[in-house]
Design an enzyme around this catalytic site. Structure first.
Site, PDB file in Angstrom:
ATOM      1  N   CYS A 116       0.904  -1.146   0.036  1.00  0.00           N
ATOM      2  CA  CYS A 116      -0.136  -0.017   0.011  1.00  0.00           C
ATOM      3  C   CYS A 116       1.002   1.463   0.144  1.00  0.00           C
ATOM      4  CB  CYS A 116      -0.823  -0.016   1.241  1.00  0.00           C
ATOM      5  SG  CYS A 116      -1.887  -1.570   1.282  1.00  0.00           S
ATOM      6  N   HIS A 258      -3.057   6.633   3.738  1.00  0.00           N
ATOM      7  CA  HIS A 258      -3.401   5.382   3.072  1.00  0.00           C
ATOM      8  C   HIS A 258      -4.915   5.078   3.894  1.00  0.00           C
ATOM      9  CE1 HIS A 258      -3.952   1.277   1.840  1.00  0.00           C
ATOM     10  NE2 HIS A 258      -3.536   0.768   3.049  1.00  0.00           N
ATOM     11  N   ASN A 288     -10.345  -0.380   1.003  1.00  0.00           N
ATOM     12  CA  ASN A 288      -8.782  -0.218   0.697  1.00  0.00           C
ATOM     13  C   ASN A 288      -8.376  -0.687  -0.623  1.00  0.00           C
ATOM     14  OD1 ASN A 288      -6.208  -0.645   0.869  1.00  0.00           O
ATOM     15  ND2 ASN A 288      -6.164  -1.673   2.878  1.00  0.00           N
TER      16      ASN A 288
END
Ligand code: UT7
Length: 331
Positions: A116, A258, A288
């Site tokens: 990520c 994030h 996500n």
């Protein structure tokens, strides 16, 4: 002496597939509830790619928007860095396939695997290439189709992930330009590499009938072990760049992190002592999307006219590896 150049974000774009998977849809797939997902993660829905869509299909659409917003031509791009862990193929790189789709050739194109944090790693690399004068317009992408490596029998992970692409053009700044990438910090702690992993399909556990049957090609994550590490490492990387540049969060206009869990974003914001209104959040709509969360959120914040020319923005991310990183820039 070598001339010193500066880098800036000159264009952004994003793309998500049409199909939406809501929390209510997930209630029909696994033993979960809209209430659990919303209160534990902040997510309401996520976008899911169709059977025939691969990472470059999403990246291409996001790239067209970024090129348009940067007011450059395809041929002005002289490097492509693609952050992904769910590319079209294990090899060649997704960046090379995208280069072909864009009708371009004869310059570096490569992928970055940092989970990520991938887009921040890629943007940091682009910054170096702009500053040393080698590149002028680097296409930096975060793209994921995690739905294709998600185990929809595992409620611990399948409610979390969505698909999407965020594209950014990082360009050479004019000397009088106030817009520029100021600083970026990258880190990793491999001690925890196995807390978030696609176990099979590499040289450690090549694909076999058994690895497929045991679901070892899908995302495995020990979410609650990662939770605290995510807050701590994003806090550390943000503090590092702020301190290095003699700033604190009072100077920052926007924090974009994030989008893995609303509780992580809130806890990080509190720890950094930044006003809630300065924290951009879009996790409820997209879930996500791994390396795509930061460039997608950045694009939305710019298009919604929240981030404006001259604003000071701090980006931070955290992911598989375990990696972490931050990027401080003036828009
Ligand atoms: O993007 C890369 C980095 N990733 C992250 O930063 C993710 C970090 N971790 C998280 O965001 C959170 O840990 C999760 C959202 C993944 C999980 O939330 P949690 O509050 O840490 O839950 P947990 O894993 O500790 O599980 C608590 C309970 C368990 O039940 P018992 O054992 O207490 O009875 C789970 O089985 O919640 C249960 N549970 C669920 N219940 C309903 C886990 N997933 C679900 C679900 N629906 N989808």
């Amino acid at each position: 002496m070598m001339e010193k150049y500066f880098a800036k974000i000159s264009g952004t774009g994003m793309y998500v597939p049409e199909k939406i998977l809501t929390n209510t849809d997930l209630e029909k797939i696994v033993d979960t509830s809209d209430e659990w997902i919303r209160t534990r993660t902040g997510m309401s829905e996520r976008h899911i790619a169709s059977k025939d869509q691969a990472a470059t299909d999403l990246a291409y659409e996001a790239t067209l928007k970024a090129i348009e917003s940067a007011r450059i031509k395809h041929r002005d791009i002289d490097m492509i860095i693609c952050a992904t862990i769910s590319g079209d193929h294990p090899f060649p790189s997704t960046a090379c396939i995208l280069q072909k789709k864009l009708g371009l050739r004869d310059f570096p194109a490569f992928d970055v695997s940092a989970g990520c944090t991938g887009w921040i790693y890629a943007a940091n690399i682009a910054k170096q290439y702009i500053e040393n004068g080698i590149a002028e317009n680097v296409l930096v992408i975060g793209v994921e189709i995690l739905s294709k490596i998600t185990n929809y029998d595992d409620r611990n992970t399948c409610v979390l992930f969505g698909d999407g692409a965020g594209a950014t053009i990082i360009s050479r700044a004019e000397p009088k330009d106030i817009s520029r990438l100021i600083d970026s910090d990258l880190s990793a702690d491999g001690t925890y590499y196995d807390l978030l992993i696609q176990d099979a399909g590499g040289s450690r556990k090549p694909a076999t009938k058994e690895t497929v049957q045991e679901n070892l090609h899908t995302v495995y994550m020990e979410g609650n072990k990662i939770f605290k590490l995510a807050i701590k490492s994003m806090y550390n990387t943000c503090q590092k760049v702020l301190k290095r540049n003699h700033m604190d969060t009072k100077s920052i206009d926007w924090l974009i992190t994030h989008q893995a869990n609303l509780r992580i974003i809130d806890a990080l914001g509190k720890k950094l002592k930044i006003d809630e209104e300065k924290v951009f959040i879009n996790i409820e709509k997209y879930g996500n999307t791994s390396s795509a969360t930061v460039p997608m959120a950045l694009d939305e914040a710019i298009r919604e006219n929240r981030i404006r020319h001259g604003d000071l923005v701090l980006l931070a991310s955290f992911g598989a590896g375990l990696t972490s990183g931050s990027l401080l820039f003036r828009m």
